[in-house]
Motif scaffolding. Structure first.
Motif, PDB file in Angstrom:
ATOM      1  N   GLY A 136      -6.009   9.838  -1.268  1.00 34.96           N
ATOM      2  CA  GLY A 136      -7.279   9.395  -0.692  1.00 34.96           C
ATOM      3  C   GLY A 136      -7.449   7.881  -0.780  1.00 34.96           C
ATOM      4  N   VAL A 137      -7.011   7.301  -1.884  1.00 35.62           N
ATOM      5  CA  VAL A 137      -7.074   5.849  -2.061  1.00 35.62           C
ATOM      6  C   VAL A 137      -6.120   5.168  -1.082  1.00 35.62           C
ATOM      7  CG1 VAL A 137      -6.629   3.940  -3.662  1.00 35.62           C
ATOM      8  CG2 VAL A 137      -7.790   6.005  -4.475  1.00 35.62           C
ATOM      9  N   ARG A 138      -4.927   5.715  -0.962  1.00 29.52           N
ATOM     10  CA  ARG A 138      -3.947   5.149  -0.031  1.00 29.52           C
ATOM     11  C   ARG A 138      -4.481   5.196   1.405  1.00 29.52           C
ATOM     12  NH1 ARG A 138       0.643   4.895  -1.818  1.00 29.52           N
ATOM     13  NH2 ARG A 138       0.718   6.933  -2.788  1.00 29.52           N
ATOM     14  N   MET A 139      -5.124   6.295   1.759  1.00 28.47           N
ATOM     15  CA  MET A 139      -5.680   6.416   3.113  1.00 28.47           C
ATOM     16  C   MET A 139      -6.790   5.397   3.339  1.00 28.47           C
ATOM     17  SD  MET A 139      -5.623  10.549   3.643  1.00 28.47           S
ATOM     18  CE  MET A 139      -6.575  10.451   5.138  1.00 28.47           C
ATOM     19  N   LYS A 198      -8.383   0.164   5.861  1.00 27.85           N
ATOM     20  CA  LYS A 198      -8.745  -1.258   5.765  1.00 27.85           C
ATOM     21  C   LYS A 198      -7.706  -2.128   6.479  1.00 27.85           C
ATOM     22  CE  LYS A 198     -11.457  -1.169   1.551  1.00 27.85           C
ATOM     23  NZ  LYS A 198     -12.232  -2.229   0.966  1.00 27.85           N
ATOM     24  N   LEU A 199      -6.447  -1.772   6.320  1.00 25.45           N
ATOM     25  CA  LEU A 199      -5.394  -2.529   7.001  1.00 25.45           C
ATOM     26  C   LEU A 199      -5.503  -2.383   8.521  1.00 25.45           C
ATOM     27  CD1 LEU A 199      -2.388  -1.870   4.646  1.00 25.45           C
ATOM     28  CD2 LEU A 199      -3.447  -4.070   5.144  1.00 25.45           C
ATOM     29  N   GLU A 226      -5.573  -7.622  -8.050  1.00 21.41           N
ATOM     30  CA  GLU A 226      -6.410  -7.418  -9.234  1.00 21.41           C
ATOM     31  C   GLU A 226      -6.621  -5.941  -9.554  1.00 21.41           C
ATOM     32  OE1 GLU A 226      -9.906  -9.796  -8.538  1.00 21.41           O
ATOM     33  OE2 GLU A 226      -8.734 -11.660  -8.572  1.00 21.41           O
ATOM     34  N   GLY A 227      -5.951  -5.064  -8.798  1.00 26.84           N
ATOM     35  CA  GLY A 227      -6.045  -3.637  -9.086  1.00 26.84           C
ATOM     36  C   GLY A 227      -7.368  -3.006  -8.710  1.00 26.84           C
ATOM     37  N   ARG A 228      -8.097  -3.630  -7.787  1.00 31.28           N
ATOM     38  CA  ARG A 228      -9.377  -3.064  -7.320  1.00 31.28           C
ATOM     39  C   ARG A 228      -9.088  -2.245  -6.060  1.00 31.28           C
ATOM     40  NH1 ARG A 228     -11.670  -8.457  -8.227  1.00 31.28           N
ATOM     41  NH2 ARG A 228     -11.403  -8.728  -5.997  1.00 31.28           N
ATOM     42  N   PHE A 229      -9.243  -0.935  -6.196  1.00 33.19           N
ATOM     43  CA  PHE A 229      -8.981  -0.021  -5.087  1.00 33.19           C
ATOM     44  C   PHE A 229     -10.242   0.747  -4.742  1.00 33.19           C
ATOM     45  CE2 PHE A 229      -4.962   0.039  -7.682  1.00 33.19           C
ATOM     46  CZ  PHE A 229      -4.288  -0.867  -6.904  1.00 33.19           C
ATOM     47  N   VAL A 276       0.844  -1.199   0.000  1.00 38.24           N
ATOM     48  CA  VAL A 276       0.000   0.000   0.000  1.00 38.24           C
ATOM     49  C   VAL A 276       0.877   1.245   0.000  1.00 38.24           C
ATOM     50  CG1 VAL A 276      -1.621   1.348   1.401  1.00 38.24           C
ATOM     51  CG2 VAL A 276      -2.040  -1.093   0.990  1.00 38.24           C
ATOM     52  N   ARG A 277       1.943   1.225   0.773  1.00 34.13           N
ATOM     53  CA  ARG A 277       2.837   2.380   0.877  1.00 34.13           C
ATOM     54  C   ARG A 277       3.472   2.717  -0.476  1.00 34.13           C
ATOM     55  NH1 ARG A 277       5.149   0.832   5.180  1.00 34.13           N
ATOM     56  NH2 ARG A 277       6.701  -0.469   4.193  1.00 34.13           N
TER      57      ARG A 277
END
Length: 75
Positions: A32-35, A40-41, A68-71, A24-25
């Protein structure tokens, strides 16, 4: 014997959580996606304290989404 299997599951979940945090990092996604992924983590980490099997399942699902690249959508 059951304690050994719990310890093995704990070690596996801990190693996968470490891998997931690293992935994720390093993702090239909007902040916003990273947050959202980080939240979730954190949920998975909290779940591991109470229900290790559920945490493992949640982590599997999250890792599959990453593979699978689903964010989550950026807010």
């Amino acid at each position: 014997m059951e304690r050994d299997s719990q310890l093995e599951l704990y070690e596996a979940v801990a190693a996968r959580l470490k891998e997931a945090h690293s992935r994720v990092r390093t993702l090239q996604v909007p902040e916003g996606v990273r947050m959202a992924l980080s939240r979730k983590l954190l949920v998975v980490t909290a779940a591991a304290k109470h229900d290790l099997a559920d945490a493992a399942t949640r982590l599997d699902r999250l890792m599959k989404d990453l593979d699978e690249g689903r964010f989550p959508e950026d807010d």
